[in-house]
Write an enzyme that holds these catalytic residues in place. Structure first.
Site, short mmCIF file in Angstrom:
data_model
loop_
_atom_site.label_atom_id
_atom_site.label_comp_id
_atom_site.label_asym_id
_atom_site.label_seq_id
_atom_site.Cartn_x
_atom_site.Cartn_y
_atom_site.Cartn_z
N ASP A 38 0.79 -1.35 0.20
CA ASP A 38 0.30 0.04 -0.04
C ASP A 38 0.69 0.98 -0.04
OD1 ASP A 38 -2.39 1.88 0.83
OD2 ASP A 38 -3.55 0.64 1.16
N VAL A 69 1.00 2.12 -6.96
CA VAL A 69 0.55 0.46 -8.04
C VAL A 69 0.12 1.15 -9.52
CG1 VAL A 69 -1.04 -0.54 -6.72
CG2 VAL A 69 -2.23 0.81 -8.02
N TYR A 159 -14.43 6.36 -13.18
CA TYR A 159 -14.54 5.50 -12.73
C TYR A 159 -15.54 4.23 -13.66
CZ TYR A 159 -14.73 2.83 -8.34
OH TYR A 159 -14.79 2.27 -7.52
N THR A 194 -17.00 2.05 3.82
CA THR A 194 -14.99 1.96 4.09
C THR A 194 -15.06 3.31 4.05
OG1 THR A 194 -15.10 1.73 1.96
CG2 THR A 194 -15.02 -0.08 2.60
N THR A 197 -16.44 4.97 0.44
CA THR A 197 -17.85 5.63 0.87
C THR A 197 -18.59 6.18 1.62
OG1 THR A 197 -18.74 3.48 2.73
CG2 THR A 197 -18.77 2.38 -0.08
#
Length: 257
Positions: A38, A69, A159, A194, A197
């Site tokens: 991460d 990433v 998205y 999470t 949201t």
């Protein structure tokens, strides 16, 4: 009863927080050693770093690797870190970003960043893991998409495009890697509680929450642990004859709108 992931070694991108954190903990509880990859070590929701929590909760090995990433070199390094535990057998490409948008106002930099993380990160994460898996006994790759990858939304054009790309990449990867004993599947979470949201989507805990929950047959938001259960299934031998599939975890939301 034998743990479902005994002797497995998993790399979980975005494993410090949210769904990735729940997946990493669930994998460890099922016997897997875990590399948490991460960009930040500290969970967005607070608490101990995921790898430290795993060490307290289980007998599994766990380590943290700083990983952006969007940088293939970082993904290679994360997969390399799994060699300390015997080599990657399960790759979970979970890391992703979101921001709302007005289609006519999207700027190139915002578009590029979302594609770099949500699409490029999945592509090269899977590639890095597959390079190791083809030289061993195969493995399982689980890509995290979204119900936004199944249907369009006026407010989330970029998205939706990135998450739809993850779905089709998964199908193509499954076709490419099947002969090497590598299964590739994708999970499409719906409204999961999470930081994404509550903060990024700004749905949970707002006036918009009741409207969203009213459109979900389950009449509630999902929990990260419920997505983690699906990831365990796809990483384990329970799904030994499952590849190139999309598993939707959304309380029925995407099929009833």
């Amino acid at each position: 009863m034998e743990p479902l992931l005994a002797d497995d070694v998993a790399v979980v991108t975005g494993g410090a927080s949210g769904i990735g954190r729940a997946i990493a903990r669930r994998f460890a509880a099922e016997g897997a050693d875990v590399v948490i990859a991460d960009i930040e070590e500290s969970p967005r929701e607070g608490g101990d770093p995921t790898h430290e929590l795993i060490a307290d909760e289980t007998d599994a090995n766990a380590t943290f690797v700083e990983c952006d990433v969007s940088n293939p070199g970082d993904l290679e390094a994360a997969v390399d870190a799994a060699e300390a535990f015997g080599g990657v057998t399960a790759m979970v490409n979970n890391a992703g970003i979101f921001h709302g948008e007005e289609f006519l106002e999207v700027e190139e930099g915002d578009f590029d960043r979302m594609v770099d993380v949500n699409v490029k990160g999945v592509y090269f994460g899977a590639q890095a893991a597959a390079k190791r898996m083809v030289d061993s006994d195969g493995g399982s790759i689980v890509n995290l998409s979204s119900i936004a990858g199944l249907q369009g939304s006026a407010d989330f054009v970029t998205y939706c495009g990135t998450k739809g790309a993850v779905r089709l990449l998964t199908y193509a990867m499954a076709a490419t890697l099947g002969s090497d004993g590598i299964r590739v599947n994708t999970i499409h979470p719906g409204l999961i509680e999470t930081a994404m949201t509550t903060d990024d989507y700004a749905i949970i805990g707002t006036e918009a929450e009741d409207e969203f929950l009213g459109g979900i047959p389950a009449h509630r938001a999902g929990q990260p642990e419920e997505v983690a259960d699906a990831a365990v299934y796809l990483a384990s031998d329970l799904s030994a004859y499952v590849t190139g599939e999309s598993l939707t975890v959304d309380g029925g939301m995407s099929n009833t709108l």
